[in-house]
Design a protein around this motif. Structure first.
Motif, PDB file in Angstrom:
ATOM      1  N   LYS A   2       0.835  -1.190   0.000  1.00  0.00           N
ATOM      2  CA  LYS A   2       0.000   0.000   0.000  1.00  0.00           C
ATOM      3  C   LYS A   2       0.873   1.244   0.000  1.00  0.00           C
ATOM      4  O   LYS A   2       2.000   1.235   0.485  1.00  0.00           O
ATOM      5  CB  LYS A   2      -0.909   0.017   1.241  1.00  0.00           C
ATOM      6  CG  LYS A   2      -1.920  -1.109   1.273  1.00  0.00           C
ATOM      7  CD  LYS A   2      -2.862  -0.975   2.437  1.00  0.00           C
ATOM      8  CE  LYS A   2      -3.885  -2.111   2.370  1.00  0.00           C
ATOM      9  NZ  LYS A   2      -4.956  -1.932   3.347  1.00  0.00           N
ATOM     10  N   SER A  13      -0.601   6.716   1.927  1.00  0.00           N
ATOM     11  CA  SER A  13      -1.915   7.365   2.054  1.00  0.00           C
ATOM     12  C   SER A  13      -3.076   6.361   2.131  1.00  0.00           C
ATOM     13  O   SER A  13      -4.198   6.742   2.448  1.00  0.00           O
ATOM     14  CB  SER A  13      -2.153   8.304   0.867  1.00  0.00           C
ATOM     15  OG  SER A  13      -2.089   7.556  -0.351  1.00  0.00           O
ATOM     16  N   GLN A  14      -2.801   5.095   1.829  1.00  0.00           N
ATOM     17  CA  GLN A  14      -3.872   4.092   1.835  1.00  0.00           C
ATOM     18  C   GLN A  14      -4.074   3.523   3.243  1.00  0.00           C
ATOM     19  O   GLN A  14      -3.102   3.214   3.936  1.00  0.00           O
ATOM     20  CB  GLN A  14      -3.542   2.943   0.869  1.00  0.00           C
ATOM     21  CG  GLN A  14      -3.589   3.357  -0.588  1.00  0.00           C
ATOM     22  CD  GLN A  14      -3.221   2.196  -1.501  1.00  0.00           C
ATOM     23  OE1 GLN A  14      -2.107   1.684  -1.433  1.00  0.00           O
ATOM     24  NE2 GLN A  14      -4.166   1.780  -2.333  1.00  0.00           N
ATOM     25  N   PRO A  15      -5.331   3.373   3.661  1.00  0.00           N
ATOM     26  CA  PRO A  15      -5.596   2.853   5.012  1.00  0.00           C
ATOM     27  C   PRO A  15      -5.436   1.329   5.076  1.00  0.00           C
ATOM     28  O   PRO A  15      -5.394   0.652   4.052  1.00  0.00           O
ATOM     29  CB  PRO A  15      -7.063   3.239   5.246  1.00  0.00           C
ATOM     30  CG  PRO A  15      -7.667   3.238   3.869  1.00  0.00           C
ATOM     31  CD  PRO A  15      -6.568   3.721   2.944  1.00  0.00           C
ATOM     32  N   GLY A  16      -5.380   0.827   6.295  1.00  0.00           N
ATOM     33  CA  GLY A  16      -5.357  -0.623   6.511  1.00  0.00           C
ATOM     34  C   GLY A  16      -3.958  -1.184   6.646  1.00  0.00           C
ATOM     35  O   GLY A  16      -2.955  -0.554   6.308  1.00  0.00           O
ATOM     36  N   ALA A  17      -3.921  -2.412   7.162  1.00  0.00           N
ATOM     37  CA  ALA A  17      -2.641  -3.085   7.417  1.00  0.00           C
ATOM     38  C   ALA A  17      -2.019  -3.607   6.128  1.00  0.00           C
ATOM     39  O   ALA A  17      -2.728  -4.020   5.205  1.00  0.00           O
ATOM     40  CB  ALA A  17      -2.864  -4.243   8.383  1.00  0.00           C
TER      41      ALA A  17
END
Length: 198
Positions: free
Chosen positions: A18, A21-25
């Motif tokens: 990712k 700026s991208q969310p999440g693990a």
């Protein structure tokens, strides 16, 4: 090749690259159910001897031994299941995810249950399974003598497993009506007694 892909599920981690700026693990543990499914496949398709691999017409042409063919598969899988790498990954997942992870003690219990089905079902132990059980005992003995952070709790668990197996064999061996199975279990009982008494 298929087994290698399958085995990577056990203690495995998914990586999803990712941008910042991208969310999440980025890294996620392989779901426990999928890890259980992988071990169930091993139990049903590998530890239950894959006799389709030992077509005598083919082996007679290439000069290979059926016991060596099956033992090679069993040993590769056992080496992976009880390797430092697998144990370490399981321990790291347990430390990170707690009860949501495949706990190391549960993992050892499940592998152990897949190895000793005949003792629980009181059925004769075939040639390939006898070889598998002897290899498993030797792998556990080796593991029980290991220490260091890469082995985590594997040493104490393996030591305890050896005692449990010894007790299970003593309790169950006379219930199996098969001379070769009895000789095999007597041999394992003696081998374990030597190790446990050390």
């Amino acid at each position: 090749f298929y087994l290698v892909h399958l085995l990577t599920n056990i203690g495995g981690v998914f990586e999803t690259p990712k941008l910042a700026s991208q969310p999440g693990a980025v890294y996620q543990m392989v779901p426990v159910e999928r890890q259980h499914d992988a071990l169930d496949f091993i139990k049903d398709q590998v530890f239950t001897p894959p006799t389709w691999l030992v077509d005598t017409m083919i082996l007679a042409r290439v000069g290979d031994s059926p016991t060596q063919t099956i033992s090679r598969v069993h040993d590769r899988v056992l080496n992976y299941l009880l390797s430092t790498n697998t144990i370490s990954k399981l321990a790291v997942n347990e430390a990170m995810y707690g009860d949501k992870a495949y706990r190391l003690i549960d993992y050892f219990n499940n592998v152990d249950a897949a190895i000793w089905t005949e003792l629980r079902d009181e059925k004769p132990i075939g040639l390939y399974r006898r070889n598998l059980q002897r290899s498993y005992i030797e792998a556990l003995i080796s593991l029980s003598n290991k220490s260091g952070k890469e082995y985590r709790d594997a040493g104490p668990i393996a030591k305890n497993k050896l005692v449990e197996i010894h007790n299970l064999i003593r309790k169950s061996k006379r219930k199996i009506d098969d001379p070769m199975s009895e000789y095999h279990l007597d041999f394992l009982e003696d081998r374990l007694a030597d190790v446990i008494d050390e």
